[in-house]
Design a protein around this motif. Structure first.
Motif, short mmCIF file in Angstrom:
data_model
loop_
_atom_site.label_atom_id
_atom_site.label_comp_id
_atom_site.label_asym_id
_atom_site.label_seq_id
_atom_site.Cartn_x
_atom_site.Cartn_y
_atom_site.Cartn_z
N GLU A 1 6.10 -15.19 -16.22
CA GLU A 1 7.16 -14.29 -16.69
C GLU A 1 6.62 -13.32 -17.74
O GLU A 1 6.97 -12.13 -17.75
N LYS A 2 5.77 -13.80 -18.60
CA LYS A 2 5.18 -12.93 -19.63
C LYS A 2 4.28 -11.88 -18.97
O LYS A 2 4.24 -10.73 -19.41
N CYS A 3 3.56 -12.27 -17.92
CA CYS A 3 2.72 -11.31 -17.20
C CYS A 3 3.59 -10.23 -16.55
O CYS A 3 3.24 -9.04 -16.58
N LYS A 4 4.71 -10.63 -15.97
CA LYS A 4 5.62 -9.66 -15.37
C LYS A 4 6.15 -8.69 -16.42
O LYS A 4 6.29 -7.48 -16.15
N GLU A 5 6.45 -9.20 -17.60
CA GLU A 5 6.95 -8.35 -18.67
C GLU A 5 5.92 -7.31 -19.09
O GLU A 5 6.28 -6.22 -19.57
N LYS A 6 4.65 -7.64 -18.89
CA LYS A 6 3.57 -6.70 -19.22
C LYS A 6 3.26 -5.77 -18.06
O LYS A 6 2.32 -4.97 -18.12
N GLY A 7 4.02 -5.87 -16.96
CA GLY A 7 3.86 -4.94 -15.85
C GLY A 7 3.09 -5.46 -14.65
O GLY A 7 2.84 -4.70 -13.70
N PHE A 8 2.72 -6.72 -14.64
CA PHE A 8 1.99 -7.28 -13.51
C PHE A 8 2.92 -7.56 -12.34
O PHE A 8 4.03 -8.06 -12.51
N LEU A 9 2.45 -7.25 -11.13
CA LEU A 9 3.10 -7.71 -9.92
C LEU A 9 2.56 -9.10 -9.59
O LEU A 9 1.41 -9.41 -9.91
N THR A 10 3.37 -9.91 -8.93
CA THR A 10 2.90 -11.24 -8.52
C THR A 10 3.06 -11.40 -7.02
O THR A 10 3.91 -10.76 -6.39
N GLY A 11 2.22 -12.26 -6.46
CA GLY A 11 2.29 -12.51 -5.03
C GLY A 11 1.88 -13.93 -4.69
O GLY A 11 1.15 -14.58 -5.45
N ILE A 12 2.36 -14.40 -3.55
CA ILE A 12 1.99 -15.71 -3.00
C ILE A 12 1.28 -15.48 -1.69
O ILE A 12 1.73 -14.68 -0.86
N ALA A 13 0.15 -16.16 -1.50
CA ALA A 13 -0.60 -16.07 -0.24
C ALA A 13 -0.87 -17.49 0.22
O ALA A 13 -1.72 -18.19 -0.33
N LYS B 1 9.60 -15.74 -7.75
CA LYS B 1 10.18 -14.42 -7.46
C LYS B 1 9.08 -13.38 -7.26
O LYS B 1 9.02 -12.36 -7.95
N PRO B 2 8.19 -13.62 -6.29
CA PRO B 2 7.04 -12.74 -6.11
C PRO B 2 7.41 -11.39 -5.49
O PRO B 2 8.38 -11.27 -4.74
N ASP B 3 6.60 -10.38 -5.80
CA ASP B 3 6.75 -9.07 -5.17
C ASP B 3 6.13 -9.05 -3.78
O ASP B 3 6.54 -8.28 -2.92
N ILE B 4 5.13 -9.91 -3.57
CA ILE B 4 4.37 -9.97 -2.32
C ILE B 4 4.43 -11.40 -1.79
O ILE B 4 4.22 -12.35 -2.54
N ILE B 5 4.70 -11.54 -0.49
CA ILE B 5 4.64 -12.85 0.16
C ILE B 5 3.76 -12.74 1.39
O ILE B 5 4.09 -12.03 2.34
N ILE B 6 2.63 -13.41 1.36
CA ILE B 6 1.74 -13.53 2.51
C ILE B 6 1.88 -14.97 3.00
O ILE B 6 1.53 -15.91 2.29
N SER B 7 2.43 -15.16 4.19
CA SER B 7 2.70 -16.50 4.69
C SER B 7 2.02 -16.74 6.03
O SER B 7 1.48 -15.82 6.64
N CYS B 8 2.05 -18.00 6.46
CA CYS B 8 1.41 -18.41 7.74
C CYS B 8 -0.04 -17.96 7.79
O CYS B 8 -0.52 -17.47 8.82
N GLY B 9 -0.74 -18.08 6.67
CA GLY B 9 -2.16 -17.74 6.63
C GLY B 9 -2.45 -16.27 6.81
O GLY B 9 -3.59 -15.90 7.10
N GLY B 10 -1.44 -15.42 6.64
CA GLY B 10 -1.64 -13.98 6.79
C GLY B 10 -0.98 -13.39 8.01
O GLY B 10 -1.07 -12.18 8.25
N ASN C 1 -7.01 -10.01 5.64
CA ASN C 1 -6.45 -8.90 6.42
C ASN C 1 -5.06 -8.53 5.91
O ASN C 1 -4.68 -7.36 5.95
N ALA C 2 -4.32 -9.52 5.43
CA ALA C 2 -3.01 -9.23 4.84
C ALA C 2 -3.16 -8.32 3.63
O ALA C 2 -2.37 -7.40 3.43
#
Length: 259
Positions: free
Chosen positions: A32-44, A60-69, A189-190
């Motif tokens: 949450e602190k990273c998000k407050e500093k402007g970082f985007l987050t993602g799950i792969a 609450k990620p901005d990016i979701i890479i699922s099923c191995g891409g 590739n994702a």
């Protein structure tokens, strides 16, 4: 020394998740602190989006890479999908059963459902995995993003790889499970799809992982970080090895390097 990259991309199992399949509250607070500093987050993750719902709700990620891409979502919109057709699914299941027997355990993921042909005792079902639908695949008629087979003979994997040249086959380090996706479906590739469709440069990403399916992603991104519990192959290619998933490795790195 701080890092100027602005996207944090995390594998789940063995990385962001502790061995008990939870994310520590401290790690969530640091994110949450990273998000407050402007970082985007993602799950792969190799998990499907359905099987990751609990963690998506927490991070609450901005990016979701699922099923191995095989499926990529950015800001709640799908930007890439790599599916096997129903006929390809039937052919692969038939081929695996011819080699491994009808009792071979098979999991399959569509965009919104996780299927399994093993009947579990209710006490054996891990609640963090979400809902699984039982099927014997005898009349299965859907496209699939990913299939996983429990295969105990490596020679069978080689035969399947030769027969299905459009498949990417990745072994999980825990057990004899192999993930089958389209050749175009990988975490690396994702990341390239995010670059092509959303203008996100791989160099902007700090990626974290621990297993075979993370290697390409860690090599491609601006900084690839291995967990202390990673397999040796991941540690060898990583830019940095941090603490383990059970010892706040990610939180400690983010606090030290980004906050």
């Amino acid at each position: 020394m701080t890092d100027n990259r602005k996207i944090l991309l995390f594998d789940l199992d063995g990385t962001l998740l502790r061995s008990d399949k939870t994310i520590s509250q401290h790690t969530l607070q640091v994110l949450e602190k990273c998000k407050e500093k402007g970082f985007l987050t993602g799950i792969a993750t190799a998990r499907s989006e359905k099987n990751s719902e609990e963690y998506i709700a927490e991070v609450k990620p901005d990016i979701i890479i699922s099923c191995g891409g095989a499926l990529v979502k950015y800001k709640n919109e799908y930007v890439f999908k790599a599916e096997f057709s129903n006929n390809e699914v039937k052919s692969m299941i038939r081929s695996v059963r011819e080699l491994c027997g009808d009792g071979c355990i098979i999991t399959l993921d569509t965009v919104d459902t996780h299927y399994w042909n093993h009947i579990f005792d209710s006490e054996e079902i891990d609640s963090n995995w979400g809902e699984s639908i039982y099927t014997d695949y005898s009349d299965f008629s859907e496209n699939a993003l990913k299939l996983c087979f429990e295969i105990f003979e490596p020679k069978y994997v080689e035969q399947l790889s030769e027969k299905y040249s459009d498949c990417k086959i990745v072994k999980f380090s825990d057990g004899e499970w192999y993930m089958f996706t389209k050749k175009t479906a990988s975490k690396e590739n994702a990341v390239l799809m995010l670059n092509e469709k959303c203008g996100i440069s791989p160099n902007e990403i700090i990626a974290f992982g621990d297993d075979f399916s993370d290697i390409g992603m860690l090599k491609l991104c601006g900084k690839g970080i291995a967990m202390g519990n990673s397999i040796d192959e991941v540690k060898e290619i990583a830019d940095l090895v941090i603490g383990s998933n059970d010892n706040e490795g990610i939180a400690e790195y983010l606090e030290r390097s980004l906050l």
